[in-house]
Write a protein that holds these residues in place. Structure first.
Motif, short mmCIF file in Angstrom:
data_model
loop_
_atom_site.label_atom_id
_atom_site.label_comp_id
_atom_site.label_asym_id
_atom_site.label_seq_id
_atom_site.Cartn_x
_atom_site.Cartn_y
_atom_site.Cartn_z
N ARG A 159 107.15 -47.10 45.16
CA ARG A 159 107.88 -46.16 44.31
C ARG A 159 109.24 -45.92 44.94
O ARG A 159 109.46 -46.18 46.13
CB ARG A 159 107.11 -44.84 44.16
CG ARG A 159 106.84 -44.14 45.48
CD ARG A 159 105.84 -43.01 45.34
NE ARG A 159 105.33 -42.64 46.64
CZ ARG A 159 105.39 -41.44 47.15
NH1 ARG A 159 105.90 -40.44 46.46
NH2 ARG A 159 104.90 -41.19 48.35
N GLU A 160 110.15 -45.44 44.13
CA GLU A 160 111.50 -45.20 44.62
C GLU A 160 111.51 -44.04 45.61
O GLU A 160 110.84 -43.02 45.41
CB GLU A 160 112.42 -44.87 43.45
CG GLU A 160 113.87 -44.75 43.84
CD GLU A 160 114.78 -44.52 42.64
OE1 GLU A 160 115.97 -44.25 42.89
OE2 GLU A 160 114.31 -44.61 41.48
N TYR A 161 112.24 -44.21 46.69
CA TYR A 161 112.35 -43.16 47.71
C TYR A 161 113.43 -42.17 47.31
O TYR A 161 114.53 -42.54 46.92
CB TYR A 161 112.70 -43.76 49.07
CG TYR A 161 112.85 -42.70 50.13
CD1 TYR A 161 114.10 -42.25 50.51
CD2 TYR A 161 111.73 -42.14 50.73
CE1 TYR A 161 114.24 -41.26 51.46
CE2 TYR A 161 111.86 -41.16 51.68
CZ TYR A 161 113.12 -40.71 52.05
OH TYR A 161 113.24 -39.72 52.99
N HIS A 162 113.09 -40.90 47.39
CA HIS A 162 114.03 -39.80 47.18
C HIS A 162 113.97 -38.92 48.42
O HIS A 162 112.88 -38.56 48.88
CB HIS A 162 113.68 -38.99 45.94
CG HIS A 162 113.81 -39.77 44.68
ND1 HIS A 162 115.03 -39.99 44.07
CD2 HIS A 162 112.88 -40.39 43.92
CE1 HIS A 162 114.84 -40.72 42.98
NE2 HIS A 162 113.54 -40.98 42.88
N THR A 163 115.12 -38.56 48.94
CA THR A 163 115.19 -37.80 50.19
C THR A 163 114.33 -36.54 50.17
O THR A 163 113.55 -36.31 51.08
CB THR A 163 116.66 -37.42 50.50
OG1 THR A 163 117.44 -38.61 50.54
CG2 THR A 163 116.76 -36.71 51.83
N LEU A 164 114.47 -35.73 49.14
CA LEU A 164 113.72 -34.47 49.10
C LEU A 164 112.23 -34.70 48.90
O LEU A 164 111.41 -33.94 49.42
CB LEU A 164 114.28 -33.54 48.03
CG LEU A 164 115.67 -32.99 48.35
CD1 LEU A 164 116.16 -32.09 47.23
CD2 LEU A 164 115.68 -32.25 49.68
N ALA A 165 111.87 -35.74 48.18
CA ALA A 165 110.45 -36.06 48.03
C ALA A 165 109.87 -36.50 49.37
O ALA A 165 108.76 -36.11 49.75
CB ALA A 165 110.24 -37.15 46.98
N SER A 195 106.98 -31.64 47.25
CA SER A 195 106.23 -32.86 46.98
C SER A 195 104.84 -32.78 47.58
O SER A 195 104.68 -32.39 48.72
CB SER A 195 106.97 -34.06 47.59
OG SER A 195 106.24 -35.24 47.40
N PRO A 196 103.83 -33.18 46.80
CA PRO A 196 102.49 -33.31 47.39
C PRO A 196 102.47 -34.56 48.27
O PRO A 196 103.43 -35.35 48.28
CB PRO A 196 101.59 -33.49 46.17
CG PRO A 196 102.47 -34.13 45.15
CD PRO A 196 103.86 -33.56 45.40
N PHE A 197 101.41 -34.76 49.01
CA PHE A 197 101.27 -35.96 49.82
C PHE A 197 100.64 -37.04 48.98
O PHE A 197 99.58 -36.83 48.39
CB PHE A 197 100.43 -35.69 51.07
CG PHE A 197 100.45 -36.84 52.02
CD1 PHE A 197 101.50 -36.99 52.90
CD2 PHE A 197 99.46 -37.80 52.01
CE1 PHE A 197 101.56 -38.07 53.77
CE2 PHE A 197 99.49 -38.87 52.87
CZ PHE A 197 100.54 -39.01 53.76
#
Length: 86
Positions: A35-41, A23-25
């Motif tokens: 935005r929806e939180y995703h663990t790996l993101a 994931s970029p910053f």
């Protein structure tokens, strides 16, 4: 930078991983508030942020605190499974 300038040969060690490739910053929404939180993101963004900090610190120190660090390996943890499909 005062303490670093006073310490002859000071180094800052930034422990990171290949996670920055996930994931970029997102400077517009660093805390996933819009935005929806995703663990790996989230993990990838934290590693990207860590690398950006290290690069900025090195630039501020005029490239005097940087040493190449080899990749130390991978660990399989619950994080990569996102607590779901294992």
């Amino acid at each position: 930078m005062g303490s670093f300038e006073k310490a002859d040969g000071a180094r800052v060690i930034n422990v990171s991983s290949y996670g920055h490739q996930m994931s970029p910053f997102d400077f517009e929404d660093p805390n996933f508030e819009n935005r929806e939180y995703h663990t790996l993101a989230g993990y990838g963004q934290s590693k990207t942020a860590s690398n950006l900090f290290a690069a900025a610190l090195d630039e501020k120190a005029k490239n005097s605190m940087s040493e190449p660090i080899p990749f130390t390996g991978s660990w399989c943890t619950e994080l990569i499974w996102d607590g779901k499909n294992r």
